[in-house]
Design an enzyme around this catalytic site. Structure first.
Site: not given
Ligand SMILES: *Cc1c(COP(=O)(O)O)cnc(C)c1O
Length: 359
Positions: A32, A255
């Site tokens: 994702k 800055y």
């Molecule tokens: C992002 C996510 C994961 C993966 O999590 P990690 O800690 O990066 O391995 C697994 N399940 C769901 C529902 C997620 O949103």
């Protein structure tokens, strides 16, 4: 090029194979948010080649992009999908998440014919209270599923505080009670999955039929743990020195009103907050040049930062390569300094920065 991100696919392979060896479970690769900001295209096709069992993304448009890239494996979408996209969900053979009665009713009243062809995983709330059905909604849920002949293929939940074994264990117990009941009432074996990255390497017994791994694939380390040497950081964010100048004690720099405490030699690096390098790291973080670390001094600007290189030997010159994030300036280190998590540090890297793929 003023700044670029190197992605090492050999290290991705190393991490994937380590997780597989350690968990001995089917792997759903979580890619994702553009693979946590690193760039999904090359990472997805490499994981496809490594024979990940499936993929997961947050949103519908991310899943469509994967299909366009030629990914044919199962893709699970974690998050909300508007009912008007169900036609494309069916067309692209995506697996989507059912997480509330309201959502289910919205889908059923829109287009039942399509709905029967879509594969669903049911999300269970076991303590995070974000998405998912509660235990007491189960009977009603089962009734609707059976009445409408919906294609349920999996059931999952998510750890809310994986560092806490006891809480995770209670989530797991509740998950199993609900998942078993679903399987029994639907008279069907379901794909059951709960473990994220940390649970996949730390706790046996939570694997069930599949693990969902994100951060470990990319080489992010669980916070608060000793570094796992088997996991390699797959990315290095680099830039180079574009200017060097001497400043005297008492002069201001960048800055604002920051005054330099001594005579200094300052290098300008063309990386700033527009690239996704957090401004909160001003006067806190270091960068890595020719084998040593040097402090950022003064406020980080939109597209540049200043670094105190007074202690650098005679190698100082324009064009010398600088690591702002990677093996030496780790996302865990920057996360601690800016009071966030490593995922947040890398998700912010601007997608327009050139990705250089190393194989
Ligand atoms: C992002 C996510 C994961 C993966 O999590 P990690 O800690 O990066 O391995 C697994 N399940 C769901 C529902 C997620 O949103």
């Amino acid at each position: 090029m003023e700044t670029w991100l190197e992605i090492d696919l050999k290290k991705l392979k190393n991490n994937f194979e380590y997780i597989r060896e350690k968990s001995k479970s089917p792997i759903c690769s979580v890619i994702k948010a553009d693979s946590y900001g690193l760039g999904v295209k090359e990472i997805a096709s490499e994981l496809d080649k490594l024979e990940t069992d499936s993929f997961a993304v947050a949103f519908f448009h991310e899943a469509l992009e994967l299909r366009r890239l030629g990914i044919e494996k199962e893709i699970l979408v974690f998050n909300y999908i508007p009912e008007e996209r169900l036609i494309d969900v069916e067309k692209n053979n995506l697996t989507i998440t059912l997480y509330s009665i309201e959502q289910l009713n919205e889908y059923i009243s829109s287009n039942l014919d399509i709905l029967k062809n879509i594969s669903f995983h049911i999300k269970i709330n076991t303590g995070m209270n974000r998405l998912g059905f509660d235990e007491e909604q189960l009977d009603y849920l089962i009734e609707i599923i059976l009445k409408n002949n919906l294609k349920i293929e999996g059931v999952y939940s998510h750890f809310a505080h994986v560092e806490d074994y006891n809480f995770s264990n209670s989530q797991n117990n509740l998950f199993l009670i609900i998942a078993d009941k679903l399987e029994m009432k639907l008279n069907k074996t379901l794909k059951k999955h709960l473990a994220n990255s940390v649970a996949s390497v730390k706790y046996e017994g939570f694997y069930h039929n599949m693990i969902r791994v994100g951060m470990l694939l990319y080489g992010l380390q669980p916070l608060g743990d000793t570094i796992n040497e088997r996991i390699k950081c797959i990315f290095t964010w680099k830039s180079k020195i574009t200017n060097i100048r001497k400043v005297k004690k008492g002069e201001r720099i960048s800055y604002g009103d920051f005054v330099v405490p001594n005579n200094m030699e300052i290098a300008t690096i063309p990386v700033g907050y527009s690239h996704g390098y957090m401004r909160q790291l001003s006067n806190k973080a270091k960068v890595f040049i020719l084998g040593k670390k040097y402090p950022i001094i003064g406020k980080i600007c939109m597209d540049q930062m200043l670094v105190d290189i007074s202690k650098m030997d005679e190698n100082r010159r324009l064009g010398v390569e600088v690591e702002v994030l990677g093996d030496n300036i780790t996302p865990e280190y920057l996360a601690k300094l800016s009071e966030t998590i490593p995922d947040d540090i890398i998700c912010k890297i601007n997608p327009n920065i050139k990705r250089i793929i190393k194989r």
